[in-house]
Enzyme design. Sequence first.
Site, PDB file in Angstrom:
ATOM      1  N   THR A  93      -3.937   2.298  -2.428  1.00 21.92           N
ATOM      2  CA  THR A  93      -2.519   2.361  -2.798  1.00 21.92           C
ATOM      3  C   THR A  93      -2.433   3.204  -4.064  1.00 21.92           C
ATOM      4  O   THR A  93      -2.957   2.811  -5.109  1.00 21.92           O
ATOM      5  CB  THR A  93      -1.968   0.953  -3.096  1.00 21.92           C
ATOM      6  N   LYS A 168       4.649   2.103   1.792  1.00 20.23           N
ATOM      7  CA  LYS A 168       3.940   0.953   1.185  1.00 20.23           C
ATOM      8  C   LYS A 168       4.682   0.431  -0.052  1.00 20.23           C
ATOM      9  O   LYS A 168       4.910  -0.769  -0.193  1.00 20.23           O
ATOM     10  CB  LYS A 168       2.526   1.405   0.814  1.00 20.23           C
ATOM     11  N   LYS A 243       1.029  -3.673 -10.057  1.00 17.96           N
ATOM     12  CA  LYS A 243       0.598  -2.269  -9.875  1.00 17.96           C
ATOM     13  C   LYS A 243       1.540  -1.559  -8.892  1.00 17.96           C
ATOM     14  O   LYS A 243       2.018  -0.455  -9.146  1.00 17.96           O
ATOM     15  CB  LYS A 243      -0.845  -2.239  -9.330  1.00 17.96           C
TER      16      LYS A 243
END
Length: 290
Positions: A93, A168, A243
Site C-alpha cells: 500500500t 485501496k 498510514k
Amino acid sequence: MKIAFIGLGNMGGGMAANLAKAGHDVRAFDLSEAALTAAEAKGCAPFTSASEACAGVDAVVSMLPNGGIVKAVYTNDVIGQAPAGAVLIDCSTIDVATARDVSAAAAEAGYPMVDAPVSGGIAAADAGTLTFMVGGTQEGFTRAEEVLKHMGKAVIHAGDAGNGQAAKICNNMLLAIHMIGTAEAFAMAQKLGLDPQTFYDISSVSSGQCWSMTSYCPVPGVGPTTPADNGYQGGFATALMLKDLKLAMEAAETAGMEPRIGATAKALYETFDAAGNGGRDFSAIITEYD
Ligand code: NAD
C-alpha cells in the site's frame, strides 16, 4: 512460473508461501534474515539480494512497507535486473503518485507493471483469500492475474496505473469512517439505556447496517467473533489504518478534493495512535467512548 518475491513480512510471508504451494518456483528476498528463513521453511528459495532473486524470472511480486522503499527497490534492483518483459506486481500500500512514477519507469524499460494493493489482513494473506485491486494496462492486468489468483479470492482491474492504490485508500477511508460511526452509535445506544445486543439485532437489519457492524463489530460478545472478542489483538492495526488515512489525505490534496469526514477520521485515529494504541486493532477506537 519463476517468480521473485521481495518483502516477506506479515503479509508477504503468507503470500509467497501460497505461490510456492501452487507449484511456482519462488525466489525470495527480504532484508530480515528471520523472514527469509521462515519463507524457506514454506517452500521458497532464499536469495541474498533482490537483484539476484530477479534473474531469469517471469514475474516479480513485492510486499513492502512504503512508497520510498518500493521506488528504491524497483529502481535499483528490479528494473534492468529482471528480464525485459517480466511482469512487475507491487502489492504494497503506497501513495498513488509513486505507484504511477514507478510504473512509468518500468514501462519505459519494457516491463508491464501493475499496482495491486490488497484488502484483507494477515489471516487472508495466509489463507490465500485476499482481494487485489489492480491498476495498469490490460496486458499487465491479464499477466498479473495469472500470479495473483493463487493468493486471493478476487482480482479486480481498477483501470490505469495507480488506480489500484486509489481504490485501496478510498475503500480504507470509508472503512475508518464507518468503524468510527459504528463505535459512536453503539456507545450512544448504551448511554441511552439500550443493551448493545438489542441495538445490534435492530440496527443490523435496519438502514444503519454496515460491514463494521455485521462483520467486524467493535463491541465484545456482539455479532460474529472479531478482534473485540480478543482484547482488540490481531486484526488490522491502528497504525496501519492511520498510514492509509495519511495516504488518502495526501491523494485528496493532489486531486484538489477536501474529504471532510475522512480528515476527521484521520485526526481521531492520530490521537488514538499517539496515546499508545498503534498496535491494537483499529476497532478499539470504541474504547475512546468509555
Ligand atoms: P511488515 O513490516 O511485516 O513486512 C515488510 C517486510 O519488508 C519486512 O519483512 C521487511 O524486512 C521487508 N523490507 C523492508 N525493506 C526492504 C527492502 N529494501 N528489501 C527487501 N525487503 C524489505 O509489513 P506487512 O504488514 O507485511 O505490510 C506490507 C505491506 O502490506 C504494507 O504496505 C502494508 O500497508 C500492506 N498491508 C498490510 C496489511 C496488514 O494487515 N498487515 C493489510 C493490507 C495491506
